[in-house]
Design an enzyme around this catalytic site. Structure first.
Site, short mmCIF file in Angstrom:
data_model
loop_
_atom_site.label_atom_id
_atom_site.label_comp_id
_atom_site.label_asym_id
_atom_site.label_seq_id
_atom_site.Cartn_x
_atom_site.Cartn_y
_atom_site.Cartn_z
CE1 TYR A 199 -4.37 -1.45 0.91
CE2 TYR A 199 -2.85 -3.21 1.52
CZ TYR A 199 -4.12 -2.78 1.21
OH TYR A 199 -5.16 -3.68 1.20
CG HIS A 230 -7.73 -0.61 -3.44
ND1 HIS A 230 -7.10 -1.65 -2.83
CD2 HIS A 230 -7.59 0.45 -2.61
CE1 HIS A 230 -6.60 -1.25 -1.68
NE2 HIS A 230 -6.87 0.03 -1.52
CG HIS A 374 -14.65 -3.56 0.39
ND1 HIS A 374 -14.09 -4.26 -0.65
CD2 HIS A 374 -13.70 -3.51 1.34
CE1 HIS A 374 -12.85 -4.59 -0.36
NE2 HIS A 374 -12.59 -4.16 0.85
CG HIS A 376 -10.54 -8.07 1.62
ND1 HIS A 376 -9.45 -7.88 2.43
CD2 HIS A 376 -10.86 -6.84 1.14
CE1 HIS A 376 -9.10 -6.61 2.41
NE2 HIS A 376 -9.94 -5.95 1.64
CG MET A 449 -11.59 -4.87 5.21
SD MET A 449 -11.18 -3.44 4.20
CE MET A 449 -9.65 -2.96 4.97
#
Length: 566
Positions: A199, A230, A374, A376, A449
Site C-alpha cells: 500500500y 484499488h 465491500h 475481501h 473487511m
C-alpha cells in the site's frame, strides 16, 4: 483505526429539481424532438419499478419494452384521458398490428392527467415478469419503444413512434456542463516493490480555486492494470500541512481518513447526480489529500513503474447540494476474526446515527442515493439493514452474490432518507471452507473487511460511523482472562460447525463499541447492541384490473372497461 474500500463510485443519475421527486430520479427524452420524456426510479429490494411518461399530446400515449426494437414480442401499456375519463391497459404485440390486451393486467396506474397539450401517465410494475406477455426488466440495456396519437382514437401512430436503448437499472449518462475542466491526482514514476501486497500513499494538494467548484465526474487513470488493485482518495484534516510520499499507515498518512473517491478492480468511472457535486476550493478549505494505491503483485514482478491515480472533472456551475461519503460497517479492531472451515459465517457493523450530534454541531438527515459494498475474498453476501424506532423498516442495500473481482456500486434507484436516530446494520457473510487458519480483519486481500459506503447529500463533516465487538466483553464471554489467553484460545480451538456457531452467536450478543468520527478525526465512543436483520421479500407482481387470482366476474368487468374505450 484503519479502514479501506475498493470500489470506484460508479453511479450516475439525471435529476429534475424544478419538480423534484426522490422516487423518480432518472430522466431521459426518448425522441430527438423532445416530445416524449421518461422519468423512472426503482427499488430492487422490493422488486418494483416506477415510471412517469410525459408526452406533448392530448391524445393516447404508449410505452413498452421490445426484444428487438419493433412491435413483435413487445410488452406495452397504452393510456390517455378521453371524453369519458381515463383509460389504461397492459398489452402485448404479436406484430405490426393493434397490441392485444393482456389477460393479466400487471401494470398499476397511479395517476393520469392531461393539461396544456401534455399527457402525463404515472405507473408501476414489477421488475420481474409476471406472465408470459410481460418482459423481465434486466440490468442490461433494453430497447424501449413509444408511440402516441393526436386524438384518443387508438389507431396507427404514423411517424409518432420511436425506439431508444437504455439501461434502466444501471443508468449512467455522460453530462457536459459548461465551464468544465479536469485535473489529475496520481502517483509519479513510482517503482512498484516486489512485495506481493504493498500500500503506497502520496499526500498532495489539489489545484487551488478561489471560489468553490463542484466535481461531477471521477475517472480512474491506470497504467499497470495487472498490478493496481484499488485506489482511494482521502481528505486530510487541517493538522496535515506537508506533502508526503511513503508506505501507507506508517506515518502521518494514517490521519487522513475521510473518503472522497475510490476505485477497485472491475470498476469504471463515476458521475455524480445533477443534484449534487463533490465540493472543492472556496470556503471548503485548502486541504491536503491522500492518494492510496494497493498494489497486488503475486508474481513479485520487479522494475515496474506506475503513474496511476484519478482524474477529476469539475465545473463552476454549482449543483444544488454538496455530496459526501459516509463509511459504515465493521471497524478493524481486536476480536474481528473469522474461523476456518465455515460454510456461512456472519459479521456485523452497526452505525447508530443518534450519536452523530456528539461530533457535529448541526447534523442533518442523510439523503442516500447509492451504496458501495465491500468485503475481501471470503465475502459471499453483504446486506445493509435500516432500522427506525427499534424496528427494521428496509434493506438499504443488498448483494446476495458478492463478487470480489467485480465490485460495483449498488444503485438504490431512488433517494432513501436516513433520519437522525436511525440505525444501519451492515451484515457480511463469509465462506472459509477452503481455509485452515483464522482469517483476521486487515488490509491484505487474504484478510477480511465488512464495509458499506453511503453516498449522500447534503454533505456533513462526517467520515465514519462504525462498530466493533467490545474486546473486554468478548474475552469474558469466551472465558479468556487477558488478550494472550484469548489469542491462544482462538488459535488452538477445534473449529467445527458447533464451535463456529457458538463463536458467531457470542459476537452477535455481546456489546458493540460504536464509533462516530468527524472530518477532523474527533470521535465519539458508545456502547450498542446488534438488532436482528431480516430479509425483506420482494413485493408481489403489480396488479391492475385482473390477475389469475380474480374471479371471472372481475375479468368481465375489466374487459368491459377496455371495450368501452377501444
Amino acid at each position: 483505526m484503519v479502514t479501506l474500500s475498493l470500489v470506484l463510485l460508479l453511479f450516475s443519475v439525471q435529476w429534475s429539481w424544478s419538480q423534484e421527486d426522490p422516487l423518480l430520479p432518472f430522466s431521459e427524452h426518448l425522441d430527438p424532438e423532445l416530445n416524449v420524456r421518461l422519468k423512472w426510479g426503482f427499488d430492487e429490494i422490493q422488486g418494483t419499478i416506477l415510471f412517469e411518461l410525459t408526452v406533448n399530446t392530448s391524445g393516447w400515449v404508449g410505452f413498452g419494452f421490445s426484444p428487438k426494437g419493433g412491435m413483435t414480442g413487445a410488452d406495452i401499456v397504452i393510456g390517455g384521458v378521453g371524453p369519458d375519463g381515463k383509460y389504461f391497459t397492459d398489452r402485448h404485440a404479436g406484430g405490426n398490428s393493434m397490441p392485444v390486451v393482456d389477460q393479466q393486467q400487471n401494470y398499476k396506474l397511479l395517476s393520469l392527467t392531461e393539461s396544456n397539450g401534455k399527457t402525463v401517465m404515472k405507473f408501476q410494475r414489477s421488475i420481474d415478469s409476471c406472465d408470459k406477455d410481460d418482459l423481465y426488466i434486466t440490468n442490461l440495456p433494453m430497447k424501449l419503444i413509444y408511440a402516441y396519437g393526436q386524438t384518443d382514437d387508438v389507431t396507427y401512430h404514423s411517424t409518432r413512434r420511436g425506439t431508444k436503448e437504455l439501461n434502466l437499472l444501471k443508468y449512467m449518462p455522460r453530462v457536459n456542463p459548461p465551464n468544465s475542466n479536469f485535473f489529475d491526482m496520481t502517483m509519479v514514476n513510482f517503482t512498484i516493490p516486489t512485495n506481493q501486497t504493498h500500500y503506497h500513499c502520496k499526500i498532495m494538494k489539489a489545484p487551488a480555486f478561489d471560489v468553490k467548484q463542484h466535481i461531477y465526474r471521477i475517472e480512474p487513470v491506470i497504467t499497470n492494470v495487472d498490478l493496481v488493485h484499488h485506489l482511494l482518495l482521502y481528505r486530510c484534516p487541517p493538522s496535515v500541512t506537508e506533502p508526503l510520499d511513503v508506505e501507507c499507515y506508517t506515518t502521518v498518512a494514517g490521519e487522513c481518513m475521510e473518503v472522497v473517491a475510490v476505485w477497485g478492480i472491475g470498476g469504471g468511472a463515476f458521475e455524480f447526480p445533477e443534484a449534487a457535486g463533490l465540493p472543492i476550493g472556496g470556503n471548503v478549505g485548502d486541504f491536503y489529500y491522500r492518494l492510496e494505491v494497493h498494489y497486488n503483485n503475486p508474481n513479485e514482478s520487479a522494475g515496474r513503474v506506475d503513474n496511476s491515480g484519478l482524474r477529476f472533472y469539475y465545473t463552476s456551475e454549482l449543483r444544488q447540494h454538496d455530496a459526501g461519503i459516509l463509511m459504515t460497517g465493521l471497524a478493524l479492531a481486536p476480536g474481528y476474526a473469522i474461523p476456518p472451515k465455515a460454510k456461512s459465517f456472519l459479521t456485523y457493523g452497526l452505525c447508530d446515527t443518534s450519536y452523530i450530534p456528539q461530533v457535529l454541531e448541526k447534523p442533518q438527515d442523510l439523503q442516500v442515493f447509492t451504496v458501495m459494498l465491500h468485503t475481501h475474498l471470503a465475502g459471499q453476501k453483504v446486506r445493509v439493514g435500516h432500522f427506525r424506532g427499534g424496528k427494521q423498516i428496509d434493506l438499504l442495500a443488498a448483494d446476495e452474490n458478492y463478487n470480489f473481482e467485480f465490485q460495483e456500486v449498488t444503485n438504490l434507484g431512488k433517494t432513501k432518507t436516513v433520519k437522525l436516530g436511525d440505525k444501519l446494520l451492515v451484515e457480511c457473510t463469509y465462506n472459509t471452507e477452503n481455509r485452515d487458519t483464522l482469517t483476521w480483519g486487515g488490509l491484505s486481500t487474504s484478510d477480511e473487511m465488512c464495509l458499506a459506503f453511503l453516498v449522500y447529500y447534503p454533505a456533513m463533516n462526517l467520515s465514519g460511523c462504525l462498530s466493533f465487538p467490545d474486546s473486554t466483553a468478548l474475552g469474558y464471554a469466551m472465558g479468556a482472562t487477558d488478550i494472550n489467553s484469548f489469542l491462544n484460545m482462538m488459535f488452538t480451538k477445534t473449529w467445527n460447525d458447533t464451535s463456529i456457531n457458538q463463536y458467531q452467536q457470542t459476537l452477535k450478543k455481546i456489546d458493540q463499541v460504536v464509533i462516530v468520527m468527524n472530518s477532523f478525526n474527533n470521535a465519539s465512543y458508545n456502547k450498542g447492541t446488534l438488532p436482528d436483520l431480516k430479509v425483506i421479500p420482494p413485493a408481489p407482481c403489480m396488479n391492475g384490473c385482473v390477475t389469475k387470482h380474480l374471479a371471472l366476474l372481475s375479468l368481465l368487468l375489466c374487459l368491459a372497461v377496455h371495450w368501452a374505450f377501444f
